[in-house]
Design an enzyme around this catalytic site. Structure first.
Site, PDB file in Angstrom:
ATOM      1  N   HIS A 173       8.076  10.302 -28.387  1.00  0.00           N
ATOM      2  CA  HIS A 173       6.924  11.041 -27.862  1.00  0.00           C
ATOM      3  C   HIS A 173       7.107  12.562 -28.028  1.00  0.00           C
ATOM      4  CE1 HIS A 173       3.666  12.311 -25.302  1.00  0.00           C
ATOM      5  NE2 HIS A 173       4.522  12.947 -24.519  1.00  0.00           N
TER       6      HIS A 173
ATOM      7  N   HIS B 270      -0.551  17.487 -27.200  1.00  0.00           N
ATOM      8  CA  HIS B 270      -0.679  16.042 -26.970  1.00  0.00           C
ATOM      9  C   HIS B 270      -1.911  15.415 -27.619  1.00  0.00           C
ATOM     10  CE1 HIS B 270       2.588  16.805 -24.268  1.00  0.00           C
ATOM     11  NE2 HIS B 270       2.673  15.558 -23.899  1.00  0.00           N
TER      12      HIS B 270
ATOM     13  N   ARG C  38       0.810  -1.236   0.000  1.00  0.00           N
ATOM     14  CA  ARG C  38       0.000   0.000   0.000  1.00  0.00           C
ATOM     15  C   ARG C  38       0.840   1.281   0.000  1.00  0.00           C
ATOM     16  NH1 ARG C  38      -3.491  -3.050   3.213  1.00  0.00           N
ATOM     17  NH2 ARG C  38      -5.227  -3.750   1.929  1.00  0.00           N
TER      18      ARG C  38
ATOM     19  N   HIS D 219      -0.987  12.181 -29.692  1.00  0.00           N
ATOM     20  CA  HIS D 219      -1.430  10.813 -29.398  1.00  0.00           C
ATOM     21  C   HIS D 219      -1.959  10.119 -30.646  1.00  0.00           C
ATOM     22  CE1 HIS D 219      -1.794  11.943 -24.879  1.00  0.00           C
ATOM     23  NE2 HIS D 219      -0.586  11.541 -25.201  1.00  0.00           N
TER      24      HIS D 219
ATOM     25  N   GLU E  34      -4.912  17.227 -11.693  1.00  0.00           N
ATOM     26  CA  GLU E  34      -5.342  17.580 -13.063  1.00  0.00           C
ATOM     27  C   GLU E  34      -6.850  17.764 -13.198  1.00  0.00           C
ATOM     28  OE1 GLU E  34      -3.020  15.780 -16.228  1.00  0.00           O
ATOM     29  OE2 GLU E  34      -4.704  15.986 -17.585  1.00  0.00           O
TER      30      GLU E  34
ATOM     31  N   ARG F 299      -3.645  21.961 -14.814  1.00  0.00           N
ATOM     32  CA  ARG F 299      -2.583  21.025 -15.208  1.00  0.00           C
ATOM     33  C   ARG F 299      -2.829  20.445 -16.604  1.00  0.00           C
ATOM     34  NH1 ARG F 299       0.155  16.185 -11.459  1.00  0.00           N
ATOM     35  NH2 ARG F 299       1.678  15.564 -13.042  1.00  0.00           N
TER      36      ARG F 299
ATOM     37  N   GLU G  87       9.131  19.084 -24.653  1.00  0.00           N
ATOM     38  CA  GLU G  87       8.271  19.212 -23.456  1.00  0.00           C
ATOM     39  C   GLU G  87       8.582  20.512 -22.698  1.00  0.00           C
ATOM     40  OE1 GLU G  87       5.718  17.295 -23.046  1.00  0.00           O
ATOM     41  OE2 GLU G  87       6.179  15.166 -23.373  1.00  0.00           O
TER      42      GLU G  87
ATOM     43  N   LYS H 271       6.653  23.566 -13.948  1.00  0.00           N
ATOM     44  CA  LYS H 271       5.846  22.368 -13.705  1.00  0.00           C
ATOM     45  C   LYS H 271       5.425  22.316 -12.228  1.00  0.00           C
ATOM     46  CE  LYS H 271       4.623  17.834 -14.513  1.00  0.00           C
ATOM     47  NZ  LYS H 271       4.866  16.581 -15.204  1.00  0.00           N
TER      48      LYS H 271
ATOM     49  N   LYS I  19       2.554  11.727 -11.376  1.00  0.00           N
ATOM     50  CA  LYS I  19       1.734  10.823 -12.199  1.00  0.00           C
ATOM     51  C   LYS I  19       2.564   9.578 -12.460  1.00  0.00           C
ATOM     52  CE  LYS I  19      -0.997  13.803 -15.223  1.00  0.00           C
ATOM     53  NZ  LYS I  19      -1.208  14.067 -16.654  1.00  0.00           N
TER      54      LYS I  19
ATOM     55  N   ASN J 230      -1.072  19.388 -21.490  1.00  0.00           N
ATOM     56  CA  ASN J 230      -1.326  18.451 -22.594  1.00  0.00           C
ATOM     57  C   ASN J 230      -1.329  19.162 -23.941  1.00  0.00           C
ATOM     58  OD1 ASN J 230      -1.628  16.208 -20.884  1.00  0.00           O
ATOM     59  ND2 ASN J 230      -3.702  16.869 -20.383  1.00  0.00           N
TER      60      ASN J 230
HETATM   61  N1  LIG Z   1       4.497  10.934 -15.410  1.00  0.00           N
HETATM   62  C1  LIG Z   1       4.518  12.000 -16.171  1.00  0.00           C
HETATM   63  O1  LIG Z   1       4.116  13.094 -15.771  1.00  0.00           O
HETATM   64  C2  LIG Z   1       5.082  11.891 -17.552  1.00  0.00           C
HETATM   65  C3  LIG Z   1       5.316  13.050 -18.304  1.00  0.00           C
HETATM   66  C4  LIG Z   1       5.888  12.912 -19.568  1.00  0.00           C
HETATM   67  C5  LIG Z   1       6.204  11.639 -20.047  1.00  0.00           C
HETATM   68  N2  LIG Z   1       5.953  10.543 -19.291  1.00  0.00           N
HETATM   69  C6  LIG Z   1       6.310   9.199 -19.768  1.00  0.00           C
HETATM   70  O2  LIG Z   1       7.718   9.149 -19.968  1.00  0.00           O
HETATM   71  C7  LIG Z   1       8.016   8.184 -20.950  1.00  0.00           C
HETATM   72  C8  LIG Z   1       9.030   8.758 -21.925  1.00  0.00           C
HETATM   73  O3  LIG Z   1      10.209   9.059 -21.206  1.00  0.00           O
HETATM   74  P1  LIG Z   1      11.613   9.181 -21.925  1.00  0.00           P
HETATM   75  O4  LIG Z   1      11.481  10.070 -23.093  1.00  0.00           O
HETATM   76  O5  LIG Z   1      12.579   9.526 -20.857  1.00  0.00           O
HETATM   77  O6  LIG Z   1      11.832   7.728 -22.541  1.00  0.00           O
HETATM   78  P2  LIG Z   1      12.619   6.430 -21.987  1.00  0.00           P
HETATM   79  O7  LIG Z   1      12.474   6.297 -20.547  1.00  0.00           O
HETATM   80  O8  LIG Z   1      12.200   5.313 -22.855  1.00  0.00           O
HETATM   81  O9  LIG Z   1      14.139   6.805 -22.317  1.00  0.00           O
HETATM   82  C9  LIG Z   1      14.546   6.949 -23.652  1.00  0.00           C
HETATM   83  C10 LIG Z   1      15.769   6.084 -23.958  1.00  0.00           C
HETATM   84  O10 LIG Z   1      16.932   6.708 -23.421  1.00  0.00           O
HETATM   85  C11 LIG Z   1      17.659   5.778 -22.636  1.00  0.00           C
HETATM   86  N3  LIG Z   1      18.406   6.564 -21.644  1.00  0.00           N
HETATM   87  C12 LIG Z   1      17.968   7.002 -20.442  1.00  0.00           C
HETATM   88  N4  LIG Z   1      18.896   7.784 -19.893  1.00  0.00           N
HETATM   89  C13 LIG Z   1      19.927   7.844 -20.751  1.00  0.00           C
HETATM   90  C14 LIG Z   1      21.177   8.505 -20.729  1.00  0.00           C
HETATM   91  N5  LIG Z   1      21.520   9.319 -19.730  1.00  0.00           N
HETATM   92  N6  LIG Z   1      22.020   8.344 -21.790  1.00  0.00           N
HETATM   93  C15 LIG Z   1      21.659   7.565 -22.854  1.00  0.00           C
HETATM   94  N7  LIG Z   1      20.486   6.919 -22.928  1.00  0.00           N
HETATM   95  C16 LIG Z   1      19.634   7.083 -21.879  1.00  0.00           C
HETATM   96  C17 LIG Z   1      16.612   4.857 -22.109  1.00  0.00           C
HETATM   97  O11 LIG Z   1      17.161   3.634 -21.667  1.00  0.00           O
HETATM   98  C18 LIG Z   1      15.729   4.699 -23.351  1.00  0.00           C
HETATM   99  O12 LIG Z   1      16.291   3.773 -24.239  1.00  0.00           O
HETATM  100  C19 LIG Z   1       6.699   7.814 -21.617  1.00  0.00           C
HETATM  101  O13 LIG Z   1       6.318   6.533 -21.186  1.00  0.00           O
HETATM  102  C20 LIG Z   1       5.721   8.851 -21.107  1.00  0.00           C
HETATM  103  O14 LIG Z   1       4.407   8.365 -20.990  1.00  0.00           O
HETATM  104  C21 LIG Z   1       5.414  10.648 -18.053  1.00  0.00           C
HETATM  105 ZN   LIG Z   2       4.358  14.502 -23.123  1.00  0.00          ZN
END
Ligand SMILES: NC(=O)c1ccc[n+]([C@@H]2O[C@H](COP(=O)([O-])OP(=O)(O)OC[C@H]3O[C@@H](n4cnc5c(N)ncnc54)[C@H](O)[C@@H]3O)[C@@H](O)[C@H]2O)c1
Ligand SMILES: [Zn+2]
Length: 345
Positions: free
Chosen positions: A250, A233, A111, A237, A222, A226, A175, A212, A133, A230
């Site tokens: 993304h 987005h 939990r 999407h 949200e 917040r 972003e 942020k 999130k 998006n």
């Molecule tokens: N929770 C939230 O508020 C929120 C906001 C935006 C995005 N997201 C989520 O985040 C995800 C996307 O995140 P991302 O863009 O970081 O993608 P990711 O986590 O897939 O990372 C991208 C790639 O970079 C690699 N990597 C990580 N750090 C590295 C480094 N220092 N050097 C070299 N390679 C490195 C990773 O292993 C991966 O292959 C999505 O799933 C999205 O839904 C969440």
């Molecule tokens: Zn995004």
């Protein structure tokens, strides 16, 4: 540098540290959730500064396609085997995929146990690691299973970003630009004028997190404000879906989506052609795509209704009405949307 994120429920408030990883000091068992790529590049550094009683490395497969319940199960399993308890902590060490899954696992293990984000992508530093999130994807869509669960702290190290591939880096800037365009004209003008050297990169992370944090403080769950984050987005999407998440990162899809949203804004008479063009140029300057070939505008339009944020048949468009300000519009006429989609044919 430290940024405070103050929440209504005071005990949930936390700090975001930029370039202060040496402050990381924990008690009890600590599980570091990471993947082979990130571990190979940066785990040594983390282990050399992390002070705690017992450390466990929990390695998960790399990639969005593994952001699912199965991987979360694997994380939980290791926590049970290692007898983690409520005084233990999970550290998310990687990009947004790792932080979303780790946060979710931490929120449901017994939990809820503590978790800390140490984001290693620019996207995760400026966006995903702050705000609480968490979640995973399933066959019905992205991020459909999850929880709101704030980390206890976030540690951003600019040095970790040095190993990021160019495209991943640009995706993170998208972003950050999203936040500037919707909330902060000064930041947008600054981004327009600079080269991203190390000093400016640290400033970019700081400015984005400040924005942020302000938004999350006002609207943690949200309910309104917040949702402005998006911006771009709604379109992104659909693009990600149409291309099976393979063609664009993304952040790249968000860049195209922001350009599309701006075309809509111009069409609705809210933004000038010159402003839309100015934003487009800054996206291009940072190596982001702005165009996408729409094969069938009707199919694209119908796909808006697959989004979990589309409620009661009304599409919520986040429209920047000028640089530094945005509104949510759910009464845009179908004909206006189709008209701008045709510009991308
Ligand atoms: N929770 C939230 O508020 C929120 C906001 C935006 C995005 N997201 C989520 O985040 C995800 C996307 O995140 P991302 O863009 O970081 O993608 P990711 O986590 O897939 O990372 C991208 C790639 O970079 C690699 N990597 C990580 N750090 C590295 C480094 N220092 N050097 C070299 N390679 C490195 C990773 O292993 C991966 O292959 C999505 O799933 C999205 O839904 C969440
Ligand atoms: Zn995004």
């Amino acid at each position: 540098m430290q940024i405070n994120l103050n929440l209504k429920e005071k005990v949930s408030s936390y700090k975001i540290y930029i370039n202060e990883l040496e402050r990381l000091e924990l008690k009890g068992k600590v599980g570091i959730v990471t993947n082979a790529k990130v571990a190979g590049l940066h785990l040594e550094k983390l282990l050399s500064v992390l002070k705690c009683d017992e450390k466990f490395i929990i390695s998960v497969p790399d990639g969005e396609k593994y952001k699912n319940l199965e991987t979360v199960e694997q994380i939980l399993e290791q926590l049970f085997v290692s007898k983690f308890d409520r005084s233990s902590t999970l550290i998310a060490f990687g990009g947004g995929v790792i932080s979303d899954m780790t946060g979710f696992a931490a929120s449901i293990y017994e939990r809820g146990i503590n978790f800390i984000n140490i984001p290693t992508t620019l996207l995760a530093q400026v966006d995903a690691s702050v705000g609480g999130k968490t979640g995973v994807n399933n066959k019905f869509g992205k991020n459909l299973i999850g929880s709101f669960c704030q980390p206890k702290a976030v540690f951003c190290e600019i040095n970790f970003l040095k190993t990021l591939p160019k495209r991943e880096f640009a995706a993170g800037i998208a972003e950050a630009l999203k936040m500037a365009i919707t909330f902060d004209k000064e930041m947008f003008d600054w981004l327009k004028s600079i080269n991203l050297d190390d000093e400016n990169l640290a400033k970019l992370v700081e400015k984005s997190i400040n924005l942020k944090a302000k938004v999350v403080e006002q609207d943690e769950k949200e309910k309104g404000l917040r949702a402005i984050l998006n911006y771009g987005h709604t379109f992104a999407h659909v693009i990600e879906n149409e291309t099976n998440y393979k063609e664009f990162l993304h952040g790249e899809a968000v860049a195209i989506g922001m350009n599309m949203a701006n075309r809509l804004s111009v069409r609705l008479g809210l933004m000038s052609e010159a402003q839309a063009e100015g934003i487009k140029q800054v996206l291009v300057k940072f190596g982001l795509p702005v165009s996408y070939k729409i094969e069938n505008e009707y199919a694209f339009y119908e796909a808006f209704f697959m989004d979990k944020k589309t409620k009661d048949d009304k599409i919520n468009f986040i429209i920047a009405d000028k640089i530094g300000s945005a509104i949510i519009k759910n009464d845009v006429k179908k004909e206006d949307v189709l008209k701008i989609l045709r510009e991308f044919k």
